[in-house]
Design a protein around this motif. Structure first.
Motif, short mmCIF file in Angstrom:
data_model
loop_
_atom_site.label_atom_id
_atom_site.label_comp_id
_atom_site.label_asym_id
_atom_site.label_seq_id
_atom_site.Cartn_x
_atom_site.Cartn_y
_atom_site.Cartn_z
N THR A 28 0.83 -1.20 0.00
CA THR A 28 0.00 0.00 0.00
C THR A 28 0.87 1.26 0.00
OG1 THR A 28 -0.12 0.35 2.41
CG2 THR A 28 -1.62 -1.30 1.45
N GLU A 29 0.23 2.41 -0.20
CA GLU A 29 0.95 3.68 -0.18
C GLU A 29 1.42 4.04 1.23
OE1 GLU A 29 -1.54 6.63 -1.90
OE2 GLU A 29 -1.41 5.81 -3.94
N ARG A 30 0.88 3.36 2.23
CA ARG A 30 1.24 3.64 3.62
C ARG A 30 2.58 3.03 4.01
NH1 ARG A 30 0.52 6.34 7.91
NH2 ARG A 30 0.65 4.46 9.19
N THR A 33 5.55 5.48 4.95
CA THR A 33 5.26 6.21 6.19
C THR A 33 5.34 5.30 7.39
OG1 THR A 33 3.80 7.71 4.97
CG2 THR A 33 3.54 7.64 7.35
N ALA A 62 10.30 3.31 -1.77
CA ALA A 62 9.52 4.11 -0.82
C ALA A 62 10.43 5.14 -0.19
CB ALA A 62 8.91 3.21 0.26
N SER A 64 10.26 8.47 3.06
CA SER A 64 9.48 9.20 4.04
C SER A 64 10.40 10.10 4.85
CB SER A 64 8.72 8.25 4.97
OG SER A 64 7.87 8.96 5.84
N HIS A 178 6.87 -6.20 -0.11
CA HIS A 178 6.17 -5.01 -0.61
C HIS A 178 6.37 -4.86 -2.11
CE1 HIS A 178 4.64 -0.90 -0.76
NE2 HIS A 178 5.80 -0.49 -1.27
N LEU A 182 3.46 -5.24 -5.13
CA LEU A 182 3.22 -4.18 -6.11
C LEU A 182 3.42 -4.69 -7.54
CD1 LEU A 182 4.91 -1.07 -4.46
CD2 LEU A 182 2.49 -1.65 -4.53
#
Length: 297
Positions: A28-30, A33, A62, A64, A178, A182
């Motif tokens: 997920t996009e989370r 973060t 990713a 953050s 992850h 994807l």
């Protein structure tokens, strides 16, 4: 007590909860973060970026930052797009150390005095005080997790390094999972906007003629009959004729049905579904030299 030291004083229960959020964020996009929120109290990380190393390239998985105003995204874009990473001694070292077991590499920003690293130092690490790279290999894929502290904070101490080392294998495995999730997720936006992709799917999953494929593909991306006429250099009535013939072959009656049919066929064609092919007429297809079949013109 300094802010960095305070961030390191967390309970075991809170640490496990943050790690659970990382696992839940996989695919997920989370994810980025959640990863930062786990690392921040664990070892006082200000920024984190995940890279996948290819044969002659790197991809950002990713990223953050604890400060949303920090120009981290722009810095990472410079790092990747301008291939500054090729001059980064940490990435060179990572490639030589990568193995099944995850490893930690210490990034000493203050030692980057060589002229070859000037651009790297000024563009990528102008505010960085300390950094560590966690690297590991999973299923023949190489990953690097870069964690950085800004200048006002103290360097990573022995306890922070120990905490990172303890979770390194788990984090690399989560990152690999992850990326895998994807990679196997349908990219519907691409499927509905890339004309070449749409035409390839229509050819593979139907008996439409070349012009019928071209017209249907442009209907799917949203062109009107007039727009298709201009794009293909044919009359508008000709476009409508090809559209009518295509709809008849596919046993559909409108653009909405064409869109639903296409999405289903594309998902099956790309291996996301195991649905049977839509009921259409099956006229003989002519094989090309490569062995692929395509519709007769």
């Amino acid at each position: 007590m300094k802010p960095t030291e305070q961030r390191q004083k967390i309970s075991a229960d809170e640490s496990r909860g943050n790690l659970a959020a990382v696992i839940e964020g996989i695919g997920t996009e989370r994810f980025g973060t959640a990863l930062a929120e786990f690392l921040r109290p664990l070892s006082g990380v200000d920024h984190c970026t995940v890279f996948q190393l290819g044969g002659d390239a790197i991809d950002v998985v990713a990223l953050s930052s604890c400060d949303p105003r920090h120009p981290m995204t722009l810095m990472v874009e410079h790092f990747v797009n301008e291939e500054i990473w090729r001059k980064d001694p940490v990435f060179s070292k990572a490639r030589t150390l990568l193995a099944t077991t995850s490893r930690l590499i210490r990034l000493d920003v203050n030692d980057m005095n060589d002229r070859a690293y000037l651009k790297l130092r000024t563009l990528i690490y102008p505010q960085a005080g300390d950094g560590i790279v966690v690297c590991g290999r999973r299923d023949s894929a190489d990953f690097c997790l870069s964690v950085v502290r800004d200048n006002p904070n103290q360097p990573f101490g022995p306890e922070a390094t120990k905490q990172l080392s303890a979770v390194a294998d788990t984090l690399i495995s989560a990152i690999a999972k992850h990326v895998s999730v994807l990679a196997h997720r349908p990219n519907v936006k691409f499927a509905l906007t890339d004309l070449s992709e749409i035409e390839k799917c229509l050819i593979a999953r139907s008996d439409l003629r070349r012009r019928e494929v071209e017209v249907c593909a442009r209907i799917i991306v949203g062109l009107s009959a007039a727009g298709i006429s201009l794009d293909l250099g044919v009359g508008e009535e000709t476009v409508k004729t090809y559209r009518k013939r295509a709809y008849s072959r596919l046993n559909i009656g409108c653009e909405r049905e064409l869109l639903h049919w296409y999405v289903s066929q594309w998902s099956t064609w790309r291996g996301y579904l195991n649905a049977p092919q839509h009921s259409i007429s099956h006229e003989p297809q002519r094989a090309t030299k490569s062995g692929r079949s395509r519709p007769s013109h």
